[in-house]
Design a protein around this motif. Structure first.
Motif, short mmCIF file in Angstrom:
data_model
loop_
_atom_site.label_atom_id
_atom_site.label_comp_id
_atom_site.label_asym_id
_atom_site.label_seq_id
_atom_site.Cartn_x
_atom_site.Cartn_y
_atom_site.Cartn_z
N THR A 168 -92.11 -50.63 3.14
CA THR A 168 -90.78 -50.61 3.68
C THR A 168 -89.98 -51.44 2.81
OG1 THR A 168 -91.54 -52.78 4.74
CG2 THR A 168 -91.64 -50.43 6.10
N ALA A 170 -87.99 -52.34 -0.85
CA ALA A 170 -87.15 -51.75 -2.05
C ALA A 170 -87.94 -51.72 -3.14
CB ALA A 170 -85.93 -52.29 -1.97
N ALA A 210 -86.35 -51.24 1.83
CA ALA A 210 -86.26 -50.03 0.98
C ALA A 210 -84.76 -49.38 1.41
CB ALA A 210 -87.34 -49.28 1.14
N GLU A 211 -84.24 -49.10 0.28
CA GLU A 211 -82.73 -48.39 0.49
C GLU A 211 -83.14 -46.91 0.91
OE1 GLU A 211 -80.23 -50.38 -2.83
OE2 GLU A 211 -81.82 -49.40 -3.54
N LYS A 212 -82.45 -46.26 1.58
CA LYS A 212 -82.54 -45.02 2.10
C LYS A 212 -81.91 -43.84 1.64
CE LYS A 212 -85.76 -46.68 5.20
NZ LYS A 212 -87.05 -46.31 5.13
N ASN A 226 -87.27 -43.13 1.84
CA ASN A 226 -86.90 -44.15 0.96
C ASN A 226 -86.18 -43.75 -0.41
OD1 ASN A 226 -87.87 -46.13 2.65
ND2 ASN A 226 -90.06 -46.15 1.72
#
Length: 283
Positions: A168, A170, A210-212, A226
């Motif tokens: 989860t 980045a 994490a960026e989506k 992700n």
């Protein structure tokens, strides 16, 4: 009588030479004097302590164990004071700030020898609690917490010690230096971009979520995925199971920062928080 005295003298000399020549008992004390009667030093209580003897620099609030071999009354476990000193029997105040455990052991041995308290002191120092020099690792890592700088660490090495980023987390870390110079975002995908940067006491590492990227419309499995640096829209579409029979890869729409982006190709690179929409075919 002369023969008896000569015999006794030779016997004593032979015993002394045999004792001093014994390799199993030989070691060197903190002031460089070869010892014959001191037993071998006990093993360090932990791997961290063994490493600390080589590189960790002592500071306020660290707890140290001082062993004076053959002198149990002089051995002590004590905490470093705010001024960077400790107190030892007969020696009084001893400055320890910035010293390694090996350097401190040598200084203590030299102090007892110089003061005439012990003829050939053998000293060992261990760190029982690391407090003064540490880096804090927070966020999406398996083992968040404070980690002692018992050796030189880079951003990537310290993050690995904390278990790395979770699924989860980045693929980046935010470093807040202890010197107050301001936070820096570091990509873990490129060592040249800062992941190899050395850490200093007081630094804080934070692994954000994490960026989506988002894929909606005529796709098999719409949703959030992700973000991975270098990822293309084609790869993002594959994460969503590809287009449905009604979907057209020629009619894609991308929204970025709330605005629609023109002339986007499936092989273009996505950016964090991009929204890809697959529209229906025109029959």
């Amino acid at each position: 009588m002369r023969n008896i005295l000569l015999t006794r003298t030779l016997t004593a000399a032979l015993a002394a030479s045999t004792f001093l020549a014994s390799p199993a008992m030989a070691q060197t004390n903190g002031v460089g004097v070869a010892l014959a009667s001191t037993p071998p030093a006990p093993a360090a209580s932990s791997t961290a302590t063994a490493i600390a003897a080589d590189g960790y620099r002592l500071g306020p609030d660290d707890e140290v164990k001082v062993f004076i071999y053959g002198q149990p009354d002089l051995s002590v476990t004590t905490r470093v004071k705010a001024d960077g000193s400790i107190r030892l029997a007969m020696l009084g105040t001893v400055d320890v700030r910035g010293k390694t455990t090996a350097e401190l052991a040598d200084a203590i041995a030299a102090g007892y020898a110089k003061g005439g308290y012990l003829e050939r002191p053998s000293v060992n120092v261990e760190v029982s609690q690391f407090v003064s020099r540490f880096v804090t690792v927070l966020g999406n890592v398996p083992q968040a917490g404070n980690y002692p700088l018992d050796r030189p660490y880079s951003v990537a090495a310290m993050l690995a010690k904390a278990g790395g980023a979770t699924v989860t987390g980045a693929n980046a870390v935010i470093l807040t230096p202890g010197d107050g110079s301001g936070p820096v975002r570091i990509s873990l995908a490129d060592m040249n971009s800062g992941a190899g940067r050395p850490l200093a006491p007081g630094d804080i590492l934070f692994v954000p979520p994490a960026e989506k990227i988002y894929v909606y419309g005529q796709v098999q499995e719409p949703g959030a995925f992700n973000f991975v640096p270098g990822q293309t829209f084609r790869q993002a579409l594959a994460l969503a199971g590809g287009p449905t029979l009604a979907g057209s890869t020629r009619r894609i729409k991308v929204r970025r920062a709330g605005k629609e982006v023109e002339n986007i190709d499936l092989d273009d690179a996505v950016q964090p928080e991009d929204v890809l929409v697959i529209r229906e075919k025109l029959f």
